[in-house]
Design an enzyme around this catalytic site. Structure first.
Site, PDB file in Angstrom:
ATOM      1  CE1 TYR A 237      -2.048   2.863   3.384  1.00 28.93           C
ATOM      2  CE2 TYR A 237      -2.973   3.170   1.200  1.00 28.93           C
ATOM      3  CZ  TYR A 237      -2.817   3.598   2.499  1.00 28.93           C
ATOM      4  OH  TYR A 237      -3.431   4.747   2.921  1.00 28.93           O
TER       5      TYR A 237
ATOM      6  CG  ASP B 163      -3.145  -2.910   7.932  1.00 21.48           C
ATOM      7  OD1 ASP B 163      -4.355  -3.170   8.166  1.00 21.48           O
ATOM      8  OD2 ASP B 163      -2.776  -1.808   7.498  1.00 21.48           O
TER       9      ASP B 163
ATOM     10  CB  ILE C 284      -7.378  -2.788   7.178  1.00 22.29           C
ATOM     11  CG1 ILE C 284      -8.402  -1.670   7.217  1.00 22.29           C
ATOM     12  CG2 ILE C 284      -6.800  -2.939   5.789  1.00 22.29           C
ATOM     13  CD1 ILE C 284      -7.864  -0.316   6.761  1.00 22.29           C
TER      14      ILE C 284
ATOM     15  CE  LYS D 123      -9.292   0.804   3.107  1.00 21.04           C
ATOM     16  NZ  LYS D 123      -9.307   1.845   2.078  1.00 21.04           N
TER      17      LYS D 123
END
Lengths: 479, 463
Positions: free
Chosen positions: B144, B229, B231, B271
């Site tokens: 990312y 992470d 998410i 998300k």
């Protein structure tokens, strides 16, 4: 076991393992005393009354009435749910335009519309806490410093220094001239920093002052503006208490007003920190604002605001509320009135007992002078008295040393976070303490000795380092 | 005048990842008012299931005007609530929600959860806690683009990429981990940990058991942290099912070793629930010192109490959240299949994926040369001609040119059809240009050869 712990600690950063957050101070015994024994009018009438928390709770009724009449301000009501989708996905760090417009409008109103604010310079942050840290990141490198007049809000030690590596250099203000910030004191501090090889990047003012509750006059502001221009250093003005000026007092003068009239001022040096936590009484909503006259700072701070944006749900609510001119005008006036009344009642009550306070005309607190009650005019003496106030008088007030005050014996007392009844109870407790104190002064030695013995068994010994005042986030939720 | 941080470019916004957004901002697609505008496919947002949230809100009005179950207003308490420990009620609901996403194979304690202003803030805070300036975290590529800012900018930490390759399906191998570690050593960077995104952004794949085991083995061997992470953990719409780092560690019976205190999870509701505007992020750690330090640091970006209250109420309706998560995944799967059909028609290959809000596609066959310059050229053409904002692989630090991330969940069904048609037309046009170009190059070569046969031979050309 010890070496394993040390090994684990080394795996973390120095910031995480160290004490730079400032919360390991013995000061927090006061807060613990409050938390383990909080006052409640019916359930715990003998508990500790919290007077260490600078909150504005006097005007919630006005806000609640407004909310009931404006259901669309909440995206969760039938009237407001059409906004839900767009608000829920809105994460643009510029913030909702209507939010910025409303905040700019509010800031101008608070200053009597003597100045205007450009919504495009409004940058969001995670409360004023986030704002201060971001400004420090933008203006100073690790090791560089800001001048800060004492006494100052203890949270600055963490907010400006902890993760940024920036230092704070005190400008010592003294009770002998009512803690006024003099040009001489500022110059002296600047010179001392030069001698110590510390590079000063700016001057930080809180105006109106926490903990003093006073605000700067035009002459002082002009003098400080000329000083920072001369030295080519920044001026950061925390105006978080701007709308807490009591009714009937002279108008608050914002730094914005000063630079409007000073064409020679380099505007790239001027930055304002603001928030709705004190003026509106909304610390939970985390609405912090950076307003800079420096385009590069606006741009950088805006990028950094990604680390602490205001929830879009809150932006929407605040935008609606602060666009309602009639409500805002009424709120500002009524709040100023109620703060004035509360301040007057409290300080008058204290004066009847021979306790004086620094003359002040703003803020959610007053600066109480208890030097005459100290056994010795030292910080140890101040700490001893403070423990008595917590344990016997059952009030949590904040000792001046936690604000880096140069003179022992001063205490900050918050008055806007309670109702009238609680205020009267606080006053009656002080009254009875004062009468016991006057009696105790007669057979001085024996009683004092006994009292100090009892204290030392219940608390750790303090060292000489100044203590931290608790920040509001330490207040634990009770739900 | 300003700090070095203010003057540096480390905020990362000069990357092509963000340039595409700027282009999009100046020419946004709208079905009615700007049908030729740029369609945004560079934004990993989940907009497929708002109707479900809206109908819940319509049926639960009290919660939302800040009223308690007994009818009393919660407004004053909320307005004043700034305890950085966060609402206990909200945290209880969050850990419950996180556990259900992991099919209750693991459970979480609310006291180990720290609330932050989005995962942007969570990731930065973890770096402040785990690394000193100049120390490094290893990240598998592609990663990312926002990590360059979030992990490095104000913290002074460094990122050393773990090079993952398309030949392995971009999986993390033991070899790649070790190679990255040695590279960091050569650069004199002390490695403090590995940070992975699982499910991956931009790949859209969940980490395999093997990959998780490699990470664990590596972390034990080098005594480093693992930051996971997670998410996108609620967007796993296909098999294989999601395996959290916590589950992987427990499966190896390592929860009573010191590795346990080096596992940290980042999560957010941006998300899975499609609520990026509300700024609800969190750190979960078994390390008490990290939890304590991170909690204090969260002061710089707390979650609005108003939002905590709303979402605590929403998450307590487990029947709703279960239904939402199930329906949401079905919609994501269907939407991804739509995108994939379109990609096939356009002759574009893609990485098989089972999660996320995007596909990782291979457009290297459309490049004029196997270089990042050519990738940039292609990307500019895609924006200018196809009017699609997709994200070039180089902005994710991919080591192989030609890969792009295409988001599919941030638009309605009609818009994606428009986008796919444009993609197909564009792809065909590039292919024809390439063919024409190669025919003409062949003709020029033959002509040149023939011409040189006619001219006198000169063995010493001018330099």
């Amino acid at each position: 076991m010890v070496s394993m712990l040390r090994k684990q600690e080394e795996l973390l950063s120095k910031i995480a393992s160290g004490n730079g957050h400032g919360e390991n101070s013995p000061y927090f015994d006061g807060w613990k005393a409050y938390e383990t024994d909080p006052y409640h009018p019916t359930e715990n009438p003998n508990g500790v009354i919290q007077m260490g928390l600078a909150e504005n709770q006097l005007c919630f009724d006005l806000v609640q009435d407004w909310l009931l009449s404006n259901p669309e301000a909440s995206i969760c009501t039938a009237e407001g749910v059409n906004y839900f989708r767009d608000i829920a996905i809105f994460q643009d760090y510029h913030g909702l335009p209507k939010f910025r417009n409303a905040v700019a409008n509010f800031m101008a109103k608070v200053r009597g519309n003597k100045v205007k604010y450009d919504p495009d310079r409004i940058v969001m942050s995670g409360g004023a806490t986030g704002a201060h840290e971001t400004v420090a990141f933008c203006l100073a490198d690790p090791g560089e410093a800001f001048l800060v007049p004492t006494p100052y809000y203890a949270g600055f030690d963490r907010d400006l220094r902890w993760r940024t590596g920036v230092q704070l250099f005190p400008v010592v203000c003294d009770s002998s001239n009512n803690f006024e910030i003099t040009r001489e004191a500022v110059e002296a501090a600047y010179e001392k920093a030069q001698e110590d090889n510390i590079r000063i990047k700016g001057l930080l003012l809180t105006n109106p002052s926490n903990p003093l509750g006073t605000y700067l006059d035009r002459e002082t502001l002009r003098s400080l503006v000329s000083f920072i221009n001369e030295k080519n250093i920044h001026l950061v003005c925390d105006e978080i208490y701007a709308a807490t000026v009591f009714m009937g007092q002279p108008d608050f003068i914002s730094i914005s007003e000063i630079i409007e009239e000073d064409i020679h001022c380099n505007r790239n040096l001027i930055h304002i920190v603001y928030s709705l936590s004190k003026d509106m009484g909304f610390p939970g909503f985390r609405v912090g604002i950076i307003y800079s006259y420096n385009d590069k700072v606006v741009s950088c701070a805006r990028k950094m605001s990604s680390f602490g944006l205001v929830s879009s749900q809150t932006q929407h609510l605040i935008a609606s509320m602060l666009s309602d001119d009639e409500f805002v005008d009424r709120f500002i006036t009524e709040s100023a009135k109620r703060l004035a009344e509360r301040h007057r009642d409290f300080t008058w009550g204290l004066s009847q007992m021979g306790i004086s306070c620094l003359k002040s005309n703003a803020g959610l607190f007053f600066w109480m002078d208890l030097r005459h009650l100290l056994k010795e005019q030292t910080y140890d003496g101040e700490m001893e008295l403070w423990k008595v106030i917590i344990n016997e008088v059952k009030l949590n007030v904040s000792p001046g040393s936690s604000f880096h005050c140069a003179n022992p014996g001063w205490f900050r007392v918050c008055f806007a976070n309670m109702d009238d009844e609680t205020m009267n109870i606080a006053l009656s407790r002080i009254r009875s303490f004062m009468s016991k104190y006057k009696e105790a002064k007669m057979p001085v030695k024996k009683l004092c000795w006994q009292r100090s013995l009892r204290l030392s068994t219940s608390f750790r010994r303090l060292d000489d380092t100044p203590c931290m005042s608790p920040q509001s986030p330490l207040v634990r939720a009770r739900t | 005048m300003l700090s070095k941080k203010a003057s540096s470019l480390c905020h990362g916004e000069d990357s092509s990842y963000f340039h595409g957004w700027q282009k999009y901002d100046s020419d946004r697609y709208d079905k009615l008012t700007n049908p030729k505008g740029i369609i945004q496919m560079g934004l990993a947002e989940n907009q497929l299931s708002f109707d479900l949230l809206e109908s819940w809100l319509a049926s639960n009005p009290d919660a939302l005007v800040m009223k308690r179950p007994n009818g009393e207003s919660a407004f004053t308490d909320l307005a004043l609530f700034q305890d950085y420990h966060g609402s206990a009620d909200f945290k209880n609901k969050l850990v419950n929600f996180m556990a259900r996403i992991r099919e209750n194979k693991v459970n979480f304690k609310p006291d180990n959860l720290v609330l932050t202003a989005g995962s942007t803030s969570a990731n930065e805070i973890l770096m402040f806690c785990l690394a000193d300036p100049g120390e490094a975290f290893l990240l598998p590529t592609p990663y990312y683009a926002g990590f360059d800012r979030d992990l490095k900018w104000r913290t002074g930490a460094e990122i050393v990429p773990i090079h993952c390759s398309s030949s392995d399906g971009f999986k993390i191998t033991m070899c790649a981990l070790e190679e990255a570690y040695q590279r960091a050593k050569k650069l004199n960077l002390k490695v403090k940990g590995v940070l992975v995104t699982n499910p991956s952004n931009p790949l859209g794949t969940t980490l395999t058991r093997d990959e998780l085991n490699h990470l664990i083995t590596f972390s034990i061997a080098k005594n480093v942290h693992i930051v996971s992470d997670e998410i996108y953990s609620g967007t796993v719409f296909d098999s294989p099912s999601f395996v959290s780092i916590t589950e992987a560690v427990m499966d190896r019976n390592l929860e009573h070793t010191d590795l346990w205190s080096r596992i940290h999870i980042v999560y957010s509701l941006s998300k899975d629930l499609g609520l990026p505007g509300f700024r609800v992020g969190m750190i979960y750690s078994n390390n008490k010192t990290v939890v304590s330090a991170a909690t204090k640091m969260s002061s710089f970006g707390l979650v609005s109490s108003q939002t905590q209250f709303l979402l605590a109420n929403m998450l307590s309706d487990m029947k709703f959240t279960d239904k939402y998560m199930k329906e949401n995944k079905e919609r994501l799967k269907k939407r991804k299949e739509t995108l994939v059909s379109g990609l096939k028609l356009a002759g574009i290959n893609y990485l098989e994926s089972n999660a996320g809000l995007f596909c990782w596609v291979d457009m290297s066959h459309l490049l004029v040369s196997n270089t990042f310059d050519a990738e940039k050229e292609l990307w500019e053409q895609i924006i200018e001609e196809a009017k699609l904002n997709i994200s070039p692989g180089s902005s994710f630090h991919c080591t192989e040119p030609g890969w792009f991330r295409i988001c599919f969940a941030n638009m309605c069904a009609e818009t994606i059809q428009v986008a796919l048609k444009r993609l197909k037309d564009f792809s065909q046009s590039i292919n024809s240009k390439k063919k024409a170009g190669s025919c003409s190059r062949q003709r020029r070569f033959l002509l040149g050869k023939w011409v040189s046969m006619l001219l006198p031979y000169d063995p010493e050309p001018d330099r």
